[in-house]
Design an enzyme around this catalytic site. Structure first.
Site, PDB file in Angstrom:
ATOM      1  N   CYS A  45       0.950  -1.263  -0.081  1.00 49.46           N
ATOM      2  CA  CYS A  45      -0.018   0.077  -0.053  1.00 49.46           C
ATOM      3  C   CYS A  45       0.971   1.288   0.051  1.00 49.46           C
ATOM      4  O   CYS A  45       0.326   2.222  -0.120  1.00 49.46           O
ATOM      5  CB  CYS A  45      -0.891  -0.046   1.037  1.00 49.46           C
ATOM      6  SG  CYS A  45      -1.627  -1.520   1.598  1.00 49.46           S
ATOM      7  N   HIS A  53      -9.347   4.276  -1.320  1.00 46.84           N
ATOM      8  CA  HIS A  53      -7.874   3.794  -1.033  1.00 46.84           C
ATOM      9  C   HIS A  53      -7.483   2.602  -2.306  1.00 46.84           C
ATOM     10  O   HIS A  53      -7.353   1.466  -1.931  1.00 46.84           O
ATOM     11  CB  HIS A  53      -7.816   3.012   0.255  1.00 46.84           C
ATOM     12  CG  HIS A  53      -6.345   2.435   0.876  1.00 46.84           C
ATOM     13  ND1 HIS A  53      -5.050   2.953   0.224  1.00 46.84           N
ATOM     14  CD2 HIS A  53      -6.008   1.444   1.348  1.00 46.84           C
ATOM     15  CE1 HIS A  53      -4.214   2.249   0.644  1.00 46.84           C
ATOM     16  NE2 HIS A  53      -4.637   1.185   1.350  1.00 46.84           N
TER      17      HIS A  53
END
Lengths: 388, 136
Positions: free
Chosen positions: A87, A336
């Site tokens: 991420c 996200h």
């Protein structure tokens, strides 16, 4: 080492973008950034693209060159590199671009970040995200990615008395900010009750403690600071860049409630910028789960370890607080798309420091910090920025 | 987890028998075994010795998984914990044979050999450790 500035930014809408492909998204973000910077293809020395798992999300690896191609640069043969750190892939791509200019090798670099997550469906998306954890020694035994952050939350509640209400308030605050961000996946406020009532994913975390599955892309144009004024009136300088690593598995860490990768990356970034946490006016932090924002504001030194929950109660981090956090809506409300997140954080910092953030503009924003985490804290990359 | 059987098979000593290792320089115990000691680094090379762990420890933190991966869906809700083993290392494992509301930080636990998951209905069955409350 040379100074580096952002001279252009571009974002796509974040969300469930069923009618748009991986290729369309990154091309849209990239061309917006290039137009914003008023540069041409021939000015670009290199491309860096952050993507966590294009291979599993859209069955396509080798996306560095693909991004150059779909951006219309195939005849320019621009060097293009894909960067991966779960991420934190986007933040790492920013840092690679930054380093290549700071070193004197490149003058102008385009950085992109992308993830197209919805094509595989929710269950598969969750399993792909879990590849950021330790597959052999966490996931194999049935630990999910939300489960790993939930274990941080349980320990934080045990050691420091942090409450589920304080966790929920992080989500409420970030959704309140997302209302003012036209690119956010969610642009509506939520109530504390709705967060607390949401279905449990991994106790003590509920569905509304988790960031969503998102599609989206973000892009930046970076330029040697000495040349930046040629392109824009308002270049935004990167004055600190820090990166650090830690064990993939949460159980391998020194302390369950501290992301040492954040602590070490922050130390490097603050030192380079010659600043302390008190000098930061606002921050975009990696709130993949509500507990992650509480740990982040502690590990970045904004509040003492264990006082993150209290800081939420005291509204320090709201838009009109003394240290606004996640003015964009954060990962929670903005969305996200993992590879895009670290780049989108720099877009938000730039927008704020240019004074162009509209209704979510932080008053007198001079210095901003972006904090991007990979996995449950095995990778962290931090950037500190200031208007020139 | 659709994968080659060898990938599982080569980890049998750890997952079945709790074989870890110990740094010959500082005596720190590791599980799973490491190629080198992160504290002694080059001084530990060639000095890492196999050691069997007792499989006993204490819950450091835990969660109750309500939304599980496909292979674990039938087991939800189930507790997952980080356990600090008596010899020092921390590991992640499922807690079994215990009502959900009795799982607590500080709870003493011991390992038990169980089926962990299976590749579909006809695929390989993967075994390993889970943990249950220690008998007094």
């Amino acid at each position: 080492m040379r100074d580096v500035a952002v001279i252009g930014v571009g974002l796509t809408k974040f969300g469930e973008l069923w009618d748009q492909s991986f290729r369309q998204l990154i091309a849209e973000a990239g061309s917006k950034a290039i137009l914003d910077a008023k540069i041409e293809g021939k000015d670009i020395d290199a491309l860096y693209v952050g993507s966590m798992s294009s291979g599993r999300f859209v069955d396509q690896e080798h996306v560095g060159a693909l991004v150059a191609e779909v951006s219309g640069f195939s005849q320019l043969h621009i060097p293009a590199t894909r960067v991966e750190g779960a991420c934190a892939s986007g933040g790492l791509a920013v840092r690679e671009g930054y380093l290549s200019i700071a070193s004197g090798i490149n003058d102008i670099v385009v950085v992109g970040g992308i993830e197209k997550m919805n094509d595989v469906g929710g269950t598969a998306a969750t399993e792909i995200l879990a590849t950021a954890s330790d597959q052999e020694w966490e996931a194999f035994f049935g630990a999910t990615f939300p489960g790993i952050y939930a274990m941080i939350a349980t320990r934080h509640m045990h050691e420091y008395g942090t409450t589920k209400e304080q966790l929920a308030q992080v989500a409420v605050k970030n959704h309140a900010n997302g209302v003012f961000n036209p690119y956010a996946q969610y642009q509506s406020p939520i109530s504390l009750e709705s967060v607390l009532r949401a279905t449990t994913v991994a106790w003590p975390l509920g569905l509304m403690d988790c960031s969503p599955v998102s599609d989206g892309a973000a892009s930046l144009v970076l330029c040697a600071a000495e040349k930046a004024k040629k392109y824009t009136e308002k270049p935004i300088k990167i004055i600190g860049s820090g990166q650090a690593s830690d064990t993939l598995a949460l159980h391998g860490r020194r302390d369950i409630c501290t992301l040492d990768a954040t602590v070490y990356a922050a130390k490097k970034a603050y030192k380079q910028a010659n600043l302390t946490p008190k000098d930061i006016d606002f921050a975009e932090v990696h709130d993949c789960f509500t507990i992650a924002e509480i740990c982040a504001i502690e590990d970045l030194g904004f509040v003492e370890k264990g006082k993150g929950g209290k800081a939420i109660d005291n509204k320090i981090t709201t838009l009109d607080g003394s240290l606004p956090v996640n003015t964009s809506g954060g990962l929670k409300a903005k969305g996200h798309p993992v590879g895009a997140t670290g780049v989108a954080q720099i877009v938000e910092l730039t927008t704020q420091l240019r004074g162009e953030a509209g209704k979510r503009q932080v008053k007198d924003a001079k210095i901003g910090l972006a904090h991007n985490v990979g996995g449950s804290g095995a990778t962290c990359v931090i950037h500190i920025m200031e208007a020139m | 987890m659709k994968e080659g059987v060898a990938r599982f098979w080569r980890e049998i000593p750890q997952r079945y028998n709790f074989i870890g290792n110990k740094c010959g320089t500082c005596d720190t115990v590791f599980f799973p075994p490491r190629e080198s000691c992160p504290y002694c680094r080059r001084k530990s090379i060639g000095k890492m010795k196999e050691t069997k762990l007792a499989g006993k420890g204490e819950v450091v933190t835990y969660t109750i998984i309500h939304v599980g991966p496909e292979d674990f869906e039938e087991q939800t809700p189930y507790p997952i914990a980080i356990i600090k083993l008596e010899e020092g290392p921390q590991i992640t494992a499922q807690i079994v044979d215990c009502p959900l509301d009795e799982v607590k930080i500080g709870m003493k636990v011991e390992s038990t050999f169980r089926k962990i998951q299976q590749d579909g209905h006809t695929g390989a069955i993967y075994y390993g450790y889970k943990f249950k409350k220690q008998r007094q």
